[in-house]
Design a protein around this motif. Structure first.
Motif, PDB file in Angstrom:
ATOM      1  N   TYR B 234       0.829  -1.202   0.000  1.00  0.00           N
ATOM      2  CA  TYR B 234       0.000   0.000   0.000  1.00  0.00           C
ATOM      3  C   TYR B 234       0.867   1.257   0.000  1.00  0.00           C
ATOM      4  CZ  TYR B 234      -3.575   3.314   1.553  1.00  0.00           C
ATOM      5  OH  TYR B 234      -4.425   4.367   1.644  1.00  0.00           O
ATOM      6  N   GLY B 247      -6.558   0.385  -1.765  1.00  0.00           N
ATOM      7  CA  GLY B 247      -6.963   1.596  -1.103  1.00  0.00           C
ATOM      8  C   GLY B 247      -8.432   1.912  -1.301  1.00  0.00           C
ATOM      9  N   ARG B 286      -2.818   9.569  -2.476  1.00  0.00           N
ATOM     10  CA  ARG B 286      -3.765   8.907  -1.575  1.00  0.00           C
ATOM     11  C   ARG B 286      -4.683   9.944  -0.937  1.00  0.00           C
ATOM     12  NH1 ARG B 286      -3.745   3.752  -2.708  1.00  0.00           N
ATOM     13  NH2 ARG B 286      -1.766   2.668  -2.514  1.00  0.00           N
ATOM     14  N   LYS B 351       2.879  10.149   0.478  1.00  0.00           N
ATOM     15  CA  LYS B 351       1.585   9.689  -0.025  1.00  0.00           C
ATOM     16  C   LYS B 351       1.398  10.062  -1.494  1.00  0.00           C
ATOM     17  CE  LYS B 351      -0.172   7.934   3.769  1.00  0.00           C
ATOM     18  NZ  LYS B 351      -0.472   6.504   3.871  1.00  0.00           N
TER      19      LYS B 351
END
Lengths: 427, 461
Positions: B234, B247, B286, B351
């Motif tokens: 992830y 996700g 993200r 991220k």
């Protein structure tokens, strides 16, 4: 409005049960029903919403149908118009319903009549569709059954002239006559024997063949066709072929036979001694053997068909699971295939027993109407044969009584079958 | 028991044997080493060959090429019953005519020779395993009298009772409702820990795979995309597909470019990306990678705010976004920062993922390079090789293929439906005006061999 408050309450109070709706696809029409004018049938939607969300409950429709037409209440015009406009704005209405639109534009009283008429029609139309079949069944099945019951208790009944005494005048004498008839026990014995032997054999064979057919791909069609051929062939014709194959032409028992059918030729080719299967002087068990082969062979196609269908509907994952679990082929067959097929097997066995008790044509086919080889007439007679014999001798009462006895036997055996299958069959 | 898959390949021949193009490569050169006693999740969209891989491990399907080892034994040619595996089917395949007890006993009763147990031992073993999965109260019921979750546990008990070397689960939770799913996956985790049996399980639900697996294997069209601990995969996706697949809510994708070490989304330079050459890139952010800041460098047009209690989710639009909407999750305290039509954000560097415009491979920058190396080292320490798909991804060819097929065959009873489904399934990136001409032409010949995903789905099951 003659509508009682009860109905109004019912409509507004009942959340629409979908499954109950009588007017499927007629929601717009139903919405115009006067009773709906006072009830919020359109659940929270404006008429422009077009789609009627709810339909009036069946109780209301039924009440409409019971109302005399001339007394049908006139709807409040405003509500009716609202529905009209809703119907008209429904531009995307399916093309398949042009007459529905027409109906919507006719005056309301006609509308009302149509609804009433339609409701009645809907309630009784099933019977209308059934009517032809019912008439035929009544004439050709129901009445003969009732008449058989009657004739069984009549004396001197003649089928053609309908001459007969008073019902129950002779009591159970016809039944007594059947039971005391000289060949009754022979017939009963033959019937029982054939059924008890052929049904298990043919069922097991059919099961094996069906499993075999199900597991091959190559030549499967051809084998299927071969196995199904008896199903489409005439029983008497097959019987005559069987007779020819098992034949052995003799001048007299003392002189050796000079011509052999196929079976005896094969037996001789393997160095065996020929057997007198079906000719004069043949033994009872030789006759029986031929009959059993014939009946089993003749019963196979239907059973294979049913069992193959059953096999093909079994989820393949059970077999994969069984393979992963390490079950041998035999155990897979015995512990997985047979139980999963048990409903089909039960069906095949029950119908097999019923068919077995009605055995007659096979014997006529092979041995002719004498029901036995030359010199032993009637030795292979069955219950159905007994009934025919009685009919030919114009003993209608006796024939009816024999039919009823046969019916009771079949009924009892089927009950036993059903009882056993209830315990053993996994549905 | 360690399980090793070497160059495992499965090709389903086309029905029409002359038509070579229609053959389906369900699993393509699959290399994987599964350490002893671990729970591995095979994860991918439907039709990616994960079930086929599982069935090849079970022995129910024979591989076209490659080898399977359990420990040091080559089991490639071994029949399923001799492999010592337990398999739980998607719909459980409990024998409907047997009671729970008989179902569990069935594998034991099939044992032969020395392995054959006495009746008492069998019953003891069955009871033991029934207790383990907590169905001992229902031993005399038929499967139809059990709930879905209970049936599931019976299926697991049946798979476990002969003490398999490897336990295989094929989408074990897909037939359960949401609540039972949560419960049962914990249960599977517990049972696997208690027994220590190497377990491979197949799922298309990323949340499921991430929550219980020791390792996940992300697959696409028969090819491994990435393996690793769920959190690693992830946090450090190897390519665009993995980033998008994992996700929930899904990652936000943008087109952007790097200039002088700064990442630009449209006109705005939003993040320093040291160590990246100037180029056009795909950018994945993200939802939790946004920091609300009135002076932030990224501006989005707000279209709505979803309040989710602890967090809020800001739904907005951005002209460079590939998805229609950008979803960013920020702490509820920061809601005061979002007012008016424009929301401004700063980005958390770890991220934000950059992907190569052509190969869609990951481009690490700044601290990400060190983090990635750390992760690879950690994986090696765990005895798990870092597997990642290299070279061009199969997707572009496939989409081309799909389009070709759709345009070639508009007829057929389900043509309309199929084309509609095809449009829905198409990854958003393909719709961006970014399809690289050069790479699409090069594998043009290959593309003819490429399978159509819908067909494959049916074949693998």
């Amino acid at each position: 409005m003659r509508m009682s408050d009860e109905f109004t309450l019912k409509i507004s109070g009942t959340p629409k049960p979908e499954g109950e709706s009588v007017y499927l696809g007629n929601a717009a029409m139903a919405g115009e029903h006067p009773s709906s004018a006072s009830a919020p049938v359109y659940l929270g939607k404006t008429p422009e919403g077009a789609e009627p969300v709810a339909e009036p409950s069946p109780a209301v429709l039924a009440s409409a149908a019971e109302m005399p037409e001339e007394e049908a209440p006139v709807a409040e015009p405003a509500a009716a118009e609202a529905v009209y406009s809703a119907a008209e704005t429904e531009g995307g209405a399916p093309e398949g319903a042009p007459d529905k639109k027409k109906k919507e534009k006719t005056p309301l009283s006609k509308m009302e009549k149509k609804i009433l008429w339609k409701d009645r029609f809907n309630r009784y139309k099933a019977w209308l569709y059934l009517l032809p079949a019912l008439v035929i069944l009544a004439v050709f099945t129901v009445w003969p059954i009732i008449n058989t019951l009657r004739i069984a208790f009549l004396e001197n009944y003649s089928g053609l002239a309908s001459i007969g005494g008073e019902t129950f005048a002779v009591g159970f004498r016809n039944f007594e006559n059947v039971v005391h008839f000289p060949s009754f026990l022979t017939c009963l014995g033959n019937t029982m024997l054939l059924t008890v032997i052929t049904v298990p054999i043919s069922t097991m064979l059919a099961l094996l063949i069906a499993v075999g057919l199900n597991s091959i791909k190559f030549l499967r069609r051809i084998f299927q066709t071969i196995f199904f051929l008896p199903y489409v062939t005439n029983a008497i014709a097959i019987g005559m072929v069987f007779m020819a194959m098992f034949n052995m032409i003799m001048v007299s028992p003392t002189v050796p036979p000079h011509s052999y059918g196929l079976i005896n030729t094969i037996i001789r080719a393997f160095g065996g001694k020929e057997i007198n299967w079906v000719n004069a002087g043949s033994s009872y068990w030789a006759n029986m053997a031929v009959l059993i082969i014939y009946i089993v062979w003749n019963a196979l196609p239907f059973k294979i068909l049913v069992l193959l269908g059953g096999l093909q509907s079994v989820n393949k994952q059970y077999y994969e699971a069984a393979r992963v679990d390490g079950a041998s082929r035999f155990r897979i067959f015995w512990r997985i295939t047979v139980p999963l097929l048990s409903p089909m097997i039960a069906y095949v066995v029950i119908t097999g027993f019923i068919g077995g008790f009605k055995e007659y044509t096979s014997i006529v086919g092979i041995f002719g109407e004498t029901m036995g080889p030359a010199g032993a007439d009637g030795r292979l007679n069955t219950m159905v044969g007994l009934i025919y014999d009685s009919l030919e001798d114009d003993f209608m009462g006796m024939a009816s009584a024999a039919s009823l006895i046969l019916f009771l036997i079949i009924f009892a055996v089927t009950m036993v079958n059903l009882y056993v299958s209830k315990k053993k069959v996994h549905y | 028991m360690k399980v090793v898959l070497e160059h495992l390949t499965k090709i389903f021949p086309s029905r029409n044997k002359k038509d070579k193009n229609a053959e389906v490569i369900a699993v393509n050169d699959f290399n994987l080493e599964i350490p002893d006693g671990k729970l591995i999740g095979l994860l991918g969209p439907s039709g990616c060959g994960k079930s086929t891989t599982l069935f090849m491990i079970s022995g129910l399907q024979a591989p076209t090429g490659g080898k399977i080892y359990f420990g040091d034994d080559d089991v490639t040619k071994l029949a399923p019953e001799n492999r010592g595996i337990g398999l739980v089917f998607q719909n459980y395949a409990l024998y409907p005519h047997m009671t729970v007890q008989q179902n569990i006993l069935f594998p034991l009763q099939n044992l032969k020779g020395e392995n054959r147990l006495s009746k008492e031992e069998m019953l003891n073993r069955a009871n033991e395993v029934a207790k383990l999965v907590q169905i001992d109260e229902y031993m005399n019921r038929k499967p139809s009298e059990l709930s879905g979750g209970q049936q599931q546990r019976v299926a697991i008990a049946r798979a476990l009772v002969k003490m398999p070397r490897v336990l295989l689960l094929d989408e074990p939770l897909s037939n359960l409702d949401a609540r039972l799913r949560l419960q049962t996956r914990e249960e599977i985790r517990r049972i696997q820990r208690d027994t220590g049996i190497t377990t491979i399980f197949v799922t298309h639900d990323q949340e499921e795979a991430m929550s219980i697996s020791d390792f996940i294997v992300v697959m696409k069209l028969g090819v491994i995309m990435q393996t690793g601990k769920p959190q690693w995969v992830y946090d450090d996706p190897a390519n665009l597909f993995v980033a998008k697949f994992l996700g929930a809510p899904p990652i936000n994708m943008f087109t952007g470019k790097v200039q002088d070490g700064v990442l630009y989304l449209g006109e705005e330079g939003v993040l320093e990306v040291p160590g990246v050459e100037d180029q056009e890139v795909f950018v994945g952010i993200r939802p939790e990678g946004f920091i609300s800041n009135p002076e932030g460098r990224l501006s989005c047009k707000v279209t709505g705010i979803d309040v989710m209690g602890r967090d809020i989710s800001v739904v907005s639009k951005h002209e460079n976004s590939i998805n229609p909407l950008v979803r960013s999750i920020i702490s509820a305290d920061e809601i005061k920062n979002v007012s008016g039509e424009i929301a401004r954000f700063d980005l958390k560097p770890h991220k934000v993922f950059l992907f190569h415009k052509d190969t869609e491979a990951r481009i690490h920058f700044g601290d990400q390079i060190a983090a990635h190396e750390e992760m690879v080292a950690a994986m090696a320490a765990e005895g798990q090789g870092y597997v990642v798909h290299e070279g061009p991804l199969p997707r572009e060819q496939d989409d081309k293929e799909k389009e070709n097929r759709a345009s070639e065959q508009p007829k057929g009873p389900f043509a309309k439906l199929k084309s509609r489904l095809g449009k829905k399934n198409k990854p958003a990136a393909a719709e961006a005006p970014a399809a690289p001409e050069a790479s699409a032409e090069a594998p043009a010949e290959k593309a003819e061999d490429a399978p159509v995903p819908e067909e494959r789905d049916g074949e693998t099951k």
